[in-house]
Design an enzyme around this catalytic site. Structure first.
Site, PDB file in Angstrom:
ATOM      1  N   LYS A   1       0.834  -1.199   0.000  1.00 51.32           N
ATOM      2  CA  LYS A   1       0.000   0.000   0.000  1.00 51.32           C
ATOM      3  C   LYS A   1       0.869   1.249   0.000  1.00 51.32           C
ATOM      4  O   LYS A   1       1.903   1.294   0.693  1.00 51.32           O
ATOM      5  CB  LYS A   1      -0.897  -0.037   1.240  1.00 51.32           C
ATOM      6  CG  LYS A   1      -1.976   1.012   1.333  1.00 51.32           C
ATOM      7  CD  LYS A   1      -2.839   0.730   2.567  1.00 51.32           C
ATOM      8  CE  LYS A   1      -4.004   1.678   2.721  1.00 51.32           C
ATOM      9  NZ  LYS A   1      -4.851   1.305   3.880  1.00 51.32           N
TER      10      LYS A   1
ATOM     11  N   SER B   1      -9.514   1.057   2.768  1.00 49.84           N
ATOM     12  CA  SER B   1      -8.695   1.905   1.928  1.00 49.84           C
ATOM     13  C   SER B   1      -7.616   1.154   1.161  1.00 49.84           C
ATOM     14  O   SER B   1      -6.997   1.706   0.246  1.00 49.84           O
ATOM     15  CB  SER B   1      -8.033   2.996   2.794  1.00 49.84           C
ATOM     16  OG  SER B   1      -7.200   2.431   3.791  1.00 49.84           O
TER      17      SER B   1
ATOM     18  N   SER C   1     -10.011  -1.583   6.792  1.00 52.83           N
ATOM     19  CA  SER C   1      -9.438  -1.257   5.489  1.00 52.83           C
ATOM     20  C   SER C   1      -8.687  -2.383   4.818  1.00 52.83           C
ATOM     21  O   SER C   1      -8.310  -2.267   3.658  1.00 52.83           O
ATOM     22  CB  SER C   1      -8.515  -0.039   5.618  1.00 52.83           C
ATOM     23  OG  SER C   1      -9.267   1.126   5.847  1.00 52.83           O
TER      24      SER C   1
END
Length: 498
Positions: free
Chosen positions: A85, A162, A186
């Site tokens: 990420k 996310s 997330s």
């Protein structure tokens, strides 16, 4: 290194490891993988924020082959491709956090996050940095200036956030695993929406240093992978105490206090709890999710589980703790890592929905008294939840109440986002370990006139198993037991929805 061994395209860790031991070249794998990634861009161009070039991948592959020439003594993640990420630091590469060019949230670090260093030391092969909801503030995957990734199952449905790009990269088999972060769900939600496993360990068991904070006291580093075993393999590499991480679990409390189950021994029973049927979270679920959750209960029983419906009083701390995350003062922590004047000076650069969320937080004008009351409530709910885990090994819930289309989320971005967390928020506030596992698929009409033979597609359904802090080993054992039964169900077609 030339090789006559062909790659079958399987990115699961044991499959790649066996192929490497048989002489498969890493250069062959990265070349084929780069072709796969390039082709997938025609399906979804919003998966990556930064992707390694083919030349870089080949260079890294050749360096690994030169370093580890003895195929009988390879490191645990030798040649295993992974993504990460883009809120996680890699030395010399920009960390955008979904917001390019605005320090301190966007930066080019001089050192890497410990989680990345651990993976590289274990021989893993870095492929790229993935897209994410800006500032890790979102659960839909629809809040990034780098585009909106979609579910690997449907171009019209959300990927979740996310850690959106991370989940898609795993679900599309572009990498073997990905590292993301989880503050409110997330990792778990995008895992569910892309048919992969998302593991949020007990907070502090993986170093969170070198990662852009969302809510620093709640942030948790986790793993997205194709199955439970692969998630566990990665976790065993990256877990460990980091004395420079103020939220790391100290060594005296780091050992696992659970009694692991034998994942393959169905005679060893476990107890799982489910929420009472009249809780408000279930009322938010789509009818097909409720039906599939009922089938999940049966599958867990087939896996050796004994079901106990927790009482309304026992479920209360989970529901109340989840509400604290956004309805209380905890959301103010999303501003605590920013310089005092940063938001006023840079708000016009934010994604419109993120800007609206932050401005709403400022407008609340929360007081220290309110914050301390919420901290006291958190402590009380955590103790109450501990009592529940004295009577059940895990609590099982749907990972999300439904999976919306991208258009539905864009039409109502804040409320749709908030509703997604009804089952996930509590795990962060109560510092539980949790793992999201695929639990079947269900048919949906094709969108936009894109018909196939039956005029229908499928979307994934997922469940989350939660357990008390530092009960990660037992949690993963139970998840694998369920996963094994789920594979049998999928192969036989039993319990499939109409």
């Amino acid at each position: 290194m030339a090789s006559s061994v062909e790659w079958n395209g399987d990115v699961r860790i044991p499959s790649l490891q066996a192929a490497y031991r048989s002489g498969l070249s890493l250069v062959t794998v990265v070349t084929k993988l780069h072709e796969r990634i390039s082709h997938y861009k025609t399906t979804d161009r919003a998966v990556w924020i930064r992707l390694q070039t083919l030349g870089s991948l080949i260079g890294e592959a050749e360096a690994l082959e030169a370093k580890y020439s003895d195929l009988d003594h390879l490191p645990p993640l030798y040649g295993i491709p992974f993504s990460i990420k883009d809120s996680i630091d890699i030395a010399g590469l920009p960390t955008t956090t979904g917001l390019s060019g605005f320090p301190p949230l966007s930066r080019t670090p001089t050192s890497s996050a410990p989680v990345y260093d651990s993976l590289i030391a274990a021989g893993a092969l870095f492929v790229g940095k993935t897209n994410m909801d800006q500032l890790a503030t979102g659960m839909t995957g629809c809040r990034s200036p780098y585009g909106i990734p979609h579910s690997v199952f449907s171009a019209y449905h959300i990927a979740g956030g996310s850690s959106s790009g991370s989940a898609v990269s795993v679900g599309a088999r572009l990498v073997s695993f990905s590292i993301g972060s989880d503050t409110a769900g997330s990792i778990r939600l995008p895992a569910a929406f892309n048919g992969v496993v998302g593991f949020k360990p007990t907070r502090g068991m993986i170093s969170a240093r070198g990662i852009t904070p969302a809510c620093l006291s709640l942030d948790c580093v986790g793993v997205l992978a194709g199955d439970v075993d692969d998630a566990r393999r990665v976790w065993e590499v990256v877990r460990g105490y980091d004395e420079l991480d103020p939220y790391a679990k100290p060594p005296s409390t780091y050992r696992d206090y659970s009694t692991p189950l034998s994942s393959d021994d169905a005679t060893v029973s476990f107890t799982f709890g489910i929420p009472p049927p009249d809780v408000s979270a279930f009322s938010a679920c789509s009818p097909i999710y409720l039906k599939l959750f009922s089938a999940t209960v049966q599958a867990l029983q087939r896996a050796g589980g004994s079901c106990r419906q927790v009482t309304a009083a026992e479920w209360h701390p989970f529901e109340a703790a989840g509400a604290l995350l956004y309805d209380g003062t905890f959301v103010s922590e999303r501003l605590a890592s920013l310089p005092d004047d940063w938001l006023a000076a840079n708000s016009h650069h934010l994604h419109p929905t993120i800007r609206a969320v932050f401005e709403a937080v400022v407008a609340r004008q929360s007081t220290a008294v309110q914050a301390y009351r919420d901290l006291q409530a958190k402590a009380a709910y955590t103790r109450q939840a501990e009592h529940v885990f004295q009577t059940v090994d895990v609590v099982v819930v749907p990972t999300a109440p439904t999976q919306w289309t991208i258009a539905e989320v864009l039409d109502d971005p804040v409320r749709k986002n908030s509703a997604l967390g009804v089952f996930s928020h509590c795990a962060n506030v109560l510092d539980l370990c949790a793992v999201a596992v695929p639990a079947g698929t269900y048919p949906v009409p094709r969108q936009g006139g894109d018909d196939d033979e039956g005029g229908r597609g499928v979307l994934p359904f997922g469940i989350t198993l939660m357990s008390g802090g530092r009960m990660d080993e037992k949690l993963l054992d139970i998840a694998r037991r369920y996963e094994n039964v789920r594979k049998t169900i999928d192969e036989t077609g039993a319990n499939s929805p109409p």
